[in-house]
Design an enzyme around this catalytic site. Structure first.
Site, short mmCIF file in Angstrom:
data_model
loop_
_atom_site.label_atom_id
_atom_site.label_comp_id
_atom_site.label_asym_id
_atom_site.label_seq_id
_atom_site.Cartn_x
_atom_site.Cartn_y
_atom_site.Cartn_z
CE LYS A 174 -18.95 20.74 -26.18
NZ LYS A 174 -20.17 21.50 -26.50
NE ARG A 190 -16.82 26.86 -25.37
CZ ARG A 190 -17.32 25.98 -24.51
NH1 ARG A 190 -16.53 25.19 -23.83
NH2 ARG A 190 -18.62 25.90 -24.32
NE ARG A 215 -26.89 21.54 -20.36
CZ ARG A 215 -25.78 21.64 -21.08
NH1 ARG A 215 -25.23 20.56 -21.61
NH2 ARG A 215 -25.20 22.81 -21.29
NE ARG A 242 -24.00 24.75 -17.67
CZ ARG A 242 -23.25 24.36 -18.70
NH1 ARG A 242 -22.96 23.09 -18.87
NH2 ARG A 242 -22.80 25.26 -19.56
NE ARG A 278 -23.76 28.25 -22.96
CZ ARG A 278 -24.43 27.22 -22.44
NH1 ARG A 278 -25.65 27.39 -21.94
NH2 ARG A 278 -23.88 26.03 -22.41
P1 AMP Z 1 -19.46 24.36 -21.22
O1 AMP Z 1 -19.78 23.62 -19.96
O2 AMP Z 1 -18.37 23.69 -22.03
O3 AMP Z 1 -20.68 24.68 -22.04
O4 AMP Z 1 -18.86 25.77 -20.79
C1 AMP Z 1 -19.61 26.72 -20.04
C2 AMP Z 1 -18.98 28.10 -20.17
O5 AMP Z 1 -17.64 28.06 -19.65
C3 AMP Z 1 -18.81 28.61 -21.59
O6 AMP Z 1 -19.99 29.24 -22.06
C4 AMP Z 1 -17.67 29.59 -21.44
O7 AMP Z 1 -18.11 30.79 -20.82
C5 AMP Z 1 -16.77 28.88 -20.43
N1 AMP Z 1 -15.79 28.00 -21.11
C6 AMP Z 1 -15.73 26.63 -21.03
N2 AMP Z 1 -14.72 26.16 -21.76
C7 AMP Z 1 -14.12 27.24 -22.33
C8 AMP Z 1 -13.03 27.39 -23.23
N3 AMP Z 1 -12.35 26.34 -23.71
N4 AMP Z 1 -12.69 28.66 -23.61
C9 AMP Z 1 -13.36 29.73 -23.14
N5 AMP Z 1 -14.42 29.65 -22.32
C10 AMP Z 1 -14.80 28.42 -21.91
#
Ligand code: AMP
Length: 198
Positions: free
Chosen positions: A17, A92, A131, A137, A149
């Site tokens: 993404k 999400r 990654r 991260r 996740r």
């Molecule tokens: P990402 O970078 O999109 O993979 O997000 C990393 C982490 O941030 C996720 O594993 C969640 O813990 C939190 N997170 C990001 N976006 C959301 C969302 N829309 N709703 C809830 N948690 C989120």
């Protein structure tokens, strides 16, 4: 309805993404809204919200809906002149998707299309671990966190495909292949959808 192009780029963690968002914002001149990026910047600046979110992110769990919905609302209002937005990693949950529809309707616009990248779990784990070696991260480095996740995605996020399918806005895209081929497929889907809404 205003002719804004509002894309939801959807898919499990590691689906590509972020990479594809960066290419799509260049091409369509959109504002990128990644809730993951916003949360990581809150963590980096050490805000209270960041600290609370970190505890959940580090376990691979979602942060509460109200937190991310509030973040998106303020970004929408800070970018009223945008051609449109790419929502990356948001919504999400079904509650987030409903809230997003309401926020956009209140601003006389709506989601154009939801582009769902599909990648199998084994490939996702492989991509996230590799990654993790460069991204720094912590949630990309531990197989148990990655598993959480993916579980959160399957339980809470994947059902959103039905939400957008019911609105005839779901486009499923194979997320395995070359970055450029996937990008071209995404663009073709965007162009078909924006013709049909405008
Ligand atoms: P990402 O970078 O999109 O993979 O997000 C990393 C982490 O941030 C996720 O594993 C969640 O813990 C939190 N997170 C990001 N976006 C959301 C969302 N829309 N709703 C809830 N948690 C989120």
């Amino acid at each position: 309805m205003e002719k804004k192009l509002n894309l939801v780029l959807f898919g499990p963690p590691g689906a590509g993404k972020g990479t594809q968002s960066h290419m799509l914002i260049e091409k369509y001149k959109l504002v990128h809204l990644s809730t993951g990026d916003i949360l990581r910047s809150e963590i980096a600046t050490g805000t209270k919200l960041g600290l609370e979110a970190k505890a959940l992110i580090d376990q691979g769990l979602l942060v509460p809906d109200t937190v991310v919905i509030g973040m998106i609302e303020s970004k929408l209002d800070a970018n009223t002149d945008a051609n449109g937005f790419i929502f990356d990693g948001f919504p999400r949950t079904v509650a987030q998707a409903r809230a997003l529809d309401k926020l956009l309707t209140d601003r006389a616009t709506g989601i154009t299309v939801m582009l769902a990248l599909e990648v199998d779990d084994e490939e996702l784990t492989k991509r996230l671990l590799s990654r993790g070696k460069v991204s720094g991260r912590s949630d990309d480095q531990d197989p148990a966190i990655i598993e959480n996740r993916i579980k959160e995605y399957n339980n809470k996020t994947a059902p959103l495909k039905d939400y957008y399918r019911e609105q005839s806005k779901l486009r499923v895209i194979n997320g395995v292949g070359s970055i450029d081929d996937i990008f071209n497929t995404l663009c073709a889907a965007v162009e078909r959808s924006s013709v049909s809404v405008n």
